[in-house]
Design a protein around this motif. Sequence first.
Motif, PDB file in Angstrom:
ATOM      1  N   GLY A 101       5.872   9.201  11.575  1.00  0.00           N
ATOM      2  CA  GLY A 101       4.431   9.006  11.486  1.00  0.00           C
ATOM      3  C   GLY A 101       3.642   9.963  12.351  1.00  0.00           C
ATOM      4  O   GLY A 101       4.163  10.588  13.260  1.00  0.00           O
ATOM      5  N   VAL A 118       5.199  -0.051   9.055  1.00  0.00           N
ATOM      6  CA  VAL A 118       4.064   0.687   8.507  1.00  0.00           C
ATOM      7  C   VAL A 118       4.510   2.066   8.043  1.00  0.00           C
ATOM      8  O   VAL A 118       4.148   2.518   6.951  1.00  0.00           O
ATOM      9  CB  VAL A 118       2.924   0.786   9.550  1.00  0.00           C
ATOM     10  N   VAL A 119       5.310   2.751   8.839  1.00  0.00           N
ATOM     11  CA  VAL A 119       5.790   4.077   8.449  1.00  0.00           C
ATOM     12  C   VAL A 119       6.649   3.985   7.199  1.00  0.00           C
ATOM     13  O   VAL A 119       6.508   4.779   6.263  1.00  0.00           O
ATOM     14  CB  VAL A 119       6.564   4.750   9.605  1.00  0.00           C
ATOM     15  N   ARG A 121       6.547   1.756   4.828  1.00  0.00           N
ATOM     16  CA  ARG A 121       5.680   1.462   3.688  1.00  0.00           C
ATOM     17  C   ARG A 121       4.886   2.714   3.277  1.00  0.00           C
ATOM     18  O   ARG A 121       4.735   3.002   2.095  1.00  0.00           O
ATOM     19  CB  ARG A 121       4.732   0.322   4.034  1.00  0.00           C
ATOM     20  N   ASN A 122       4.400   3.480   4.264  1.00  0.00           N
ATOM     21  CA  ASN A 122       3.647   4.695   3.962  1.00  0.00           C
ATOM     22  C   ASN A 122       4.517   5.740   3.275  1.00  0.00           C
ATOM     23  O   ASN A 122       4.062   6.436   2.367  1.00  0.00           O
ATOM     24  CB  ASN A 122       3.033   5.283   5.229  1.00  0.00           C
ATOM     25  N   GLY A 126       3.935   7.174  -0.396  1.00  0.00           N
ATOM     26  CA  GLY A 126       3.831   8.616  -0.591  1.00  0.00           C
ATOM     27  C   GLY A 126       4.784   9.127  -1.654  1.00  0.00           C
ATOM     28  O   GLY A 126       4.435   9.992  -2.461  1.00  0.00           O
TER      29      GLY A 126
END
Length: 146
Positions: A101, A118-119, A121-122, A126
Motif C-alpha cells: 500500500g 484493506v490492501v 481488498r484494494n 485493482g
Amino acid sequence: MGLITTIYDTVELGHFTWPFRNRHPVHPSTVHFPLTFLTTAYTLDTAQGLIPSLRPLTPLIPFLTPIAQIAYLSHLAGVLTSLPAMTSGTAELWELYKKGGINRVDKERTHPKTHEEVVRRNVKLGVVHGVLNVVALGDTDAISPS
C-alpha cells in the motif's frame, strides 16, 4: 527489459516514498484522454444510428459520413491513449501489492489491524478493474472501419 526498466525507473511509477521520489500516482492523470476519446466515439456512433430514424434530425443526414470518420478516429485515439493508462495502472498496482500500500508505515500505525485487509481488498479490486478494462479494450469491432 533494459529499456522498460529504464523508463519505469525514470518515471518512477509506483514509487511513493516521500520526499525524493514520485509522491503522486501517475495513473489517475493518464485515464482522461481514453475516457474522453471513447465517450466521444460512442456518442457519435449513437448519433449516427439515431439521425436517420428521427425526423427532426434528418437534416443532418448529409453529415453521416464525417460523423462516422470522426467516430472512427476517436475510437483509434482512445485505444492508443489507453496504453499509457493501462501501463501506469499495472505498474502502480504491482507496487501497491509489492509494498503493501501507499504510505504503508503511516497506515499501519493508524490502523494496525485492518491495514492488511484493506490492501488485499484494494489489490483484488485493482485486478478486477484492470481485467474489465482489457476486456473492454479487446472489442476489436470498435476500431474496424465501417
